[in-house]
Design a protein around this motif. Structure first.
Motif, mmCIF file in Angstrom:
data_model
loop_
_atom_site.group_PDB
_atom_site.id
_atom_site.type_symbol
_atom_site.label_atom_id
_atom_site.label_comp_id
_atom_site.label_asym_id
_atom_site.label_seq_id
_atom_site.Cartn_x
_atom_site.Cartn_y
_atom_site.Cartn_z
ATOM 1 N N ALA A 99 30.031 32.101 48.179
ATOM 2 C CA ALA A 99 31.352 32.044 47.554
ATOM 3 C C ALA A 99 31.281 32.390 46.070
ATOM 4 C CB ALA A 99 31.957 30.655 47.746
ATOM 5 N N ILE A 100 30.280 31.837 45.370
ATOM 6 C CA ILE A 100 30.125 32.145 43.946
ATOM 7 C C ILE A 100 29.864 33.632 43.762
ATOM 8 C CG2 ILE A 100 28.719 31.734 41.895
ATOM 9 C CD1 ILE A 100 28.157 28.916 43.068
ATOM 10 N N ALA A 101 29.003 34.196 44.625
ATOM 11 C CA ALA A 101 28.673 35.619 44.522
ATOM 12 C C ALA A 101 29.891 36.488 44.791
ATOM 13 C CB ALA A 101 27.555 35.962 45.504
ATOM 14 N N PHE A 102 30.694 36.126 45.789
ATOM 15 C CA PHE A 102 31.905 36.890 46.075
ATOM 16 C C PHE A 102 32.861 36.876 44.883
ATOM 17 C CE2 PHE A 102 32.162 36.939 51.019
ATOM 18 C CZ PHE A 102 31.169 37.915 51.034
ATOM 19 N N GLY A 103 33.035 35.677 44.296
ATOM 20 C CA GLY A 103 33.941 35.566 43.167
ATOM 21 C C GLY A 103 33.468 36.377 41.967
ATOM 22 N N LEU A 104 32.152 36.355 41.706
ATOM 23 C CA LEU A 104 31.603 37.080 40.567
ATOM 24 C C LEU A 104 31.472 38.573 40.843
ATOM 25 C CD1 LEU A 104 28.737 34.681 39.364
ATOM 26 C CD2 LEU A 104 30.939 35.106 38.252
ATOM 27 N N GLY A 105 31.143 38.931 42.098
ATOM 28 C CA GLY A 105 30.851 40.316 42.423
ATOM 29 C C GLY A 105 32.019 41.253 42.182
ATOM 30 N N GLY A 106 33.174 40.909 42.745
ATOM 31 C CA GLY A 106 34.341 41.759 42.560
ATOM 32 C C GLY A 106 34.721 41.885 41.096
ATOM 33 N N PHE A 107 34.675 40.763 40.373
ATOM 34 C CA PHE A 107 35.025 40.785 38.951
ATOM 35 C C PHE A 107 34.021 41.613 38.162
ATOM 36 C CE2 PHE A 107 34.546 38.975 34.668
ATOM 37 C CZ PHE A 107 35.834 39.146 34.186
ATOM 38 N N ALA A 108 32.722 41.434 38.435
ATOM 39 C CA ALA A 108 31.695 42.163 37.697
ATOM 40 C C ALA A 108 31.794 43.662 37.952
ATOM 41 C CB ALA A 108 30.307 41.655 38.091
ATOM 42 N N GLY A 109 32.056 44.040 39.212
ATOM 43 C CA GLY A 109 32.199 45.457 39.519
ATOM 44 C C GLY A 109 33.377 46.078 38.789
ATOM 45 N N LEU A 143 33.453 54.168 27.979
ATOM 46 C CA LEU A 143 32.343 54.778 27.249
ATOM 47 C C LEU A 143 32.017 56.193 27.717
ATOM 48 C CD1 LEU A 143 29.902 51.709 27.113
ATOM 49 C CD2 LEU A 143 31.420 52.539 25.301
ATOM 50 N N ILE A 144 32.360 56.510 28.979
ATOM 51 C CA ILE A 144 32.000 57.799 29.567
ATOM 52 C C ILE A 144 33.269 58.519 29.988
ATOM 53 C CG2 ILE A 144 30.701 58.949 31.419
ATOM 54 C CD1 ILE A 144 28.889 56.475 31.498
ATOM 55 N N ALA A 145 33.450 59.738 29.503
ATOM 56 C CA ALA A 145 34.686 60.471 29.766
ATOM 57 C C ALA A 145 34.802 60.923 31.218
ATOM 58 C CB ALA A 145 34.778 61.685 28.834
ATOM 59 N N GLU A 146 33.690 61.265 31.837
ATOM 60 C CA GLU A 146 33.707 61.774 33.205
ATOM 61 C C GLU A 146 33.823 60.611 34.198
ATOM 62 O OE1 GLU A 146 33.818 63.564 36.605
ATOM 63 O OE2 GLU A 146 33.907 64.704 34.715
ATOM 64 N N PRO A 147 34.949 60.492 34.941
ATOM 65 C CA PRO A 147 35.130 59.354 35.851
ATOM 66 C C PRO A 147 34.036 59.228 36.910
ATOM 67 C CG PRO A 147 37.203 60.520 35.540
ATOM 68 C CD PRO A 147 36.134 61.356 34.908
ATOM 69 N N ALA A 148 33.599 60.347 37.475
ATOM 70 C CA ALA A 148 32.572 60.291 38.528
ATOM 71 C C ALA A 148 31.282 59.676 37.998
ATOM 72 C CB ALA A 148 32.311 61.690 39.085
ATOM 73 N N ALA A 149 30.906 60.052 36.779
ATOM 74 C CA ALA A 149 29.686 59.499 36.186
ATOM 75 C C ALA A 149 29.858 58.023 35.850
ATOM 76 C CB ALA A 149 29.316 60.287 34.933
ATOM 77 N N ALA A 150 31.057 57.659 35.334
ATOM 78 C CA ALA A 150 31.306 56.266 34.971
ATOM 79 C C ALA A 150 31.233 55.359 36.199
ATOM 80 C CB ALA A 150 32.667 56.141 34.296
ATOM 81 N N TYR A 151 31.945 55.720 37.249
ATOM 82 C CA TYR A 151 31.888 54.932 38.478
ATOM 83 C C TYR A 151 30.482 54.967 39.078
ATOM 84 C CZ TYR A 151 36.960 54.161 38.903
ATOM 85 O OH TYR A 151 38.255 53.748 38.723
ATOM 86 N N GLY A 152 29.829 56.128 38.975
ATOM 87 C CA GLY A 152 28.496 56.265 39.565
ATOM 88 C C GLY A 152 27.502 55.272 39.006
ATOM 89 N N ILE A 153 27.592 54.996 37.699
ATOM 90 C CA ILE A 153 26.691 54.014 37.090
ATOM 91 C C ILE A 153 26.879 52.645 37.730
ATOM 92 C CG2 ILE A 153 26.295 52.720 34.952
ATOM 93 C CD1 ILE A 153 26.725 55.312 33.427
ATOM 94 N N VAL A 154 28.134 52.290 37.984
ATOM 95 C CA VAL A 154 28.424 50.982 38.594
ATOM 96 C C VAL A 154 27.899 50.939 40.027
ATOM 97 C CG1 VAL A 154 30.228 49.317 39.152
ATOM 98 C CG2 VAL A 154 30.464 50.759 37.132
ATOM 99 N N PHE A 155 28.104 52.016 40.791
ATOM 100 C CA PHE A 155 27.602 52.047 42.163
ATOM 101 C C PHE A 155 26.075 51.990 42.204
ATOM 102 C CE2 PHE A 155 31.716 54.398 43.215
ATOM 103 C CZ PHE A 155 32.294 53.285 43.802
ATOM 104 N N LEU A 156 25.427 52.652 41.251
ATOM 105 C CA LEU A 156 23.963 52.627 41.217
ATOM 106 C C LEU A 156 23.447 51.242 40.822
ATOM 107 C CD1 LEU A 156 23.136 56.116 39.668
ATOM 108 C CD2 LEU A 156 22.998 55.405 42.061
ATOM 109 N N ALA A 157 24.193 50.537 39.966
ATOM 110 C CA ALA A 157 23.818 49.155 39.646
ATOM 111 C C ALA A 157 23.912 48.287 40.901
ATOM 112 C CB ALA A 157 24.731 48.607 38.544
#
Length: 432
Positions: A369-379, A389-403
């Protein structure tokens, strides 16, 4: 063979169906009404949903209560009653916010607290009951069954409630939510009636607990001191953090990078859920029916596959490739990992001191439950920061997906260090 029959497992799965029916009303329907009909900020229902996850930090206490009392059924039904009441009060609070915001918000806070209590008490006790009454080689299939029946509750309720709510009115909202809440409680009573009294405990040679009434904090410290329980708690937290990381950003990613309309991005979510369904079926059939692979194998494979799928989603955005196959793969590998993890949880719950199954399930449920609550918010926060910080949307989202992919790799490494239950391959018994 000892343990619950398939019919009894399906009956207990109806509790998950009822649970899912009310939860989807709280997290989807009421969310929509607050944001669209009442024109309230989206962060308000988001905070209420996060609050219901925070309340579930008390899952170990409810699991301990079912351990100490020796019966799970009262906790399952009591939790469902609290959940049903919370769902209806949530609808009432939402309606009230339209004319008196602060009293309505206060009632909604109390309602979502009840929803958190209900989900935690009922869900924890149900999994503890399954852990102690389902034969080891049926655990993967039973995990698949109860999870899919919860998804069925989401789907059936969302579809039927959507039809019944039109044309929308406050009175119709209260009638629909109240009706579904009553049906959910009645369905749960039918589902659990008489099962626990007839079900034998399927546990190993665990030492018995002392006869005197135990202290909750002492029991919790005892469970945390168990190496397997502690390692699995950490694994559940990290893996479920990864699992929920993209919940709030996948559809915005599809819109910003692939130019999808709201309808198209919603359909993309359907592609993901289809993959999840098939991934769950694979583990249920493969591990329990065909007896292929251990729970460690399926858990690690699901985590590694999820990491690879997130890399594929990133590359699709950077290179203009079709995203649908990558999203289907993510759903499929997520489903594989999720069912294997739940089946492992059921097996590990009975390892150690007896009559601690509910406390262990509660500890792992709280971590989830704690992970679910934090995960969506952190993403979501990560996506906002990256896009700033990054103008290119694909690159910006990509960093989050790679994390997120990195978290799944860490989860796979953690799973390799846990002594998960070995596959059970007894000879088939005629007529089983």
């Amino acid at each position: 063979m000892g343990g619950l029959s398939w019919l009894s497992i399906f009956r207990l799965g109806l509790v998950q169906t009822a649970l899912g029916a009310i939860v989807v009303l709280a997290t989807s329907t009421l969310n929509r009404v607050m944001v669209v009909e009442l024109a309230l900020p989206a962060m308000l229902p988001g905070a209420l949903v996060g609050f219901h996850y925070a309340v579930q930090m008390l899952r170990p206490r409810w699991g301990f209560g079912s351990d100490a009392g020796g019966r799970r059924t009262p906790w399952i039904l009591g939790g469902m009653a609290a959940l049903a009441l919370g769902g209806f009060l949530g609808a009432l609070g939402t309606v009230w916010m339209g004319s008196a915001f602060w009293p309505g918000l206060a009632l909604s806070l109390a309602a979502f607290a009840l929803i958190g209590v209900g989900v935690g008490a009922s869900g924890t006790s149900l999994l503890a009951l399954l852990a102690t009454t389902v034969a080891p080689r049926r655990r993967a299939a039973s995990a698949t069954i109860v999870w899919l029946m919860m998804i069925a509750g989401f789907v059936v309720t969302a579809t039927s409630a959507g039809a019944l709510l039109d044309p929308f009115s406050n009175e119709r909202l209260l009638a629909v939510v109240g009706g579904i809440a009553v049906v959910a409680v009645l369905l749960s009573i039918v589902a659990v009636w008489g099962i626990e009294a007839r079900a034998p405990r399927i546990v190993g040679e665990a030492p018995a607990v002392p006869a005197e009434k135990p202290d909750f904090m002492a029991v919790l410290r005892e469970v945390w001191a168990e190496d397997k329980a502690r390692r699995f708690t950490i694994f559940v937290f990290v893996s479920m953090l990864a699992y929920s990381w993209q919940d709030l950003i996948l559809e915005p990613y599809a819109g910003h990078v692939f130019g999808m309309t709201p309808g198209e991005s919603t359909a993309l979510a359907g592609v993901q859920h289809s993959g999840t369904f098939l991934g769950m079926l694979l583990v249920g059939v493969g591990a329990s029916g065909l007896r292929i692979g251990s729970m460690r194998f399926w858990t690690v494979a699901g985590c590694l596959g999820s990491a690879a799928s997130l890399g594929w989603i990133t590359l699709a955005g950077l290179n203009g490739l079709a995203i649908e196959p990558a999203v289907f793969a993510l759903g499929f590998t997520n489903g594989t990992f999720a069912v294997a993890a739940i089946a492992s949880m059921m097996g590990l719950a009975s390892e150690g001191t007896a009559r601690r199954e509910g406390t262990r399930m509660g500890l792992w449920g709280a971590a989830q439950a704690i992970a679910f609550g934090l995960g969506g918010f952190a993403g979501a926060l990560g996506a906002d920061v990256a896009r700033a910080l990054i103008a290119e949307p694909a690159a910006a989202y990509g960093i989050v997906f790679l994390a997120e992919a990195g978290l799944f790799l860490v989860s796979a490494a953690l799973a390799l260090r846990i002594a998960l239950p070995a596959p059970v391959r007894p000879a088939l018994v005629p007529g089983e």
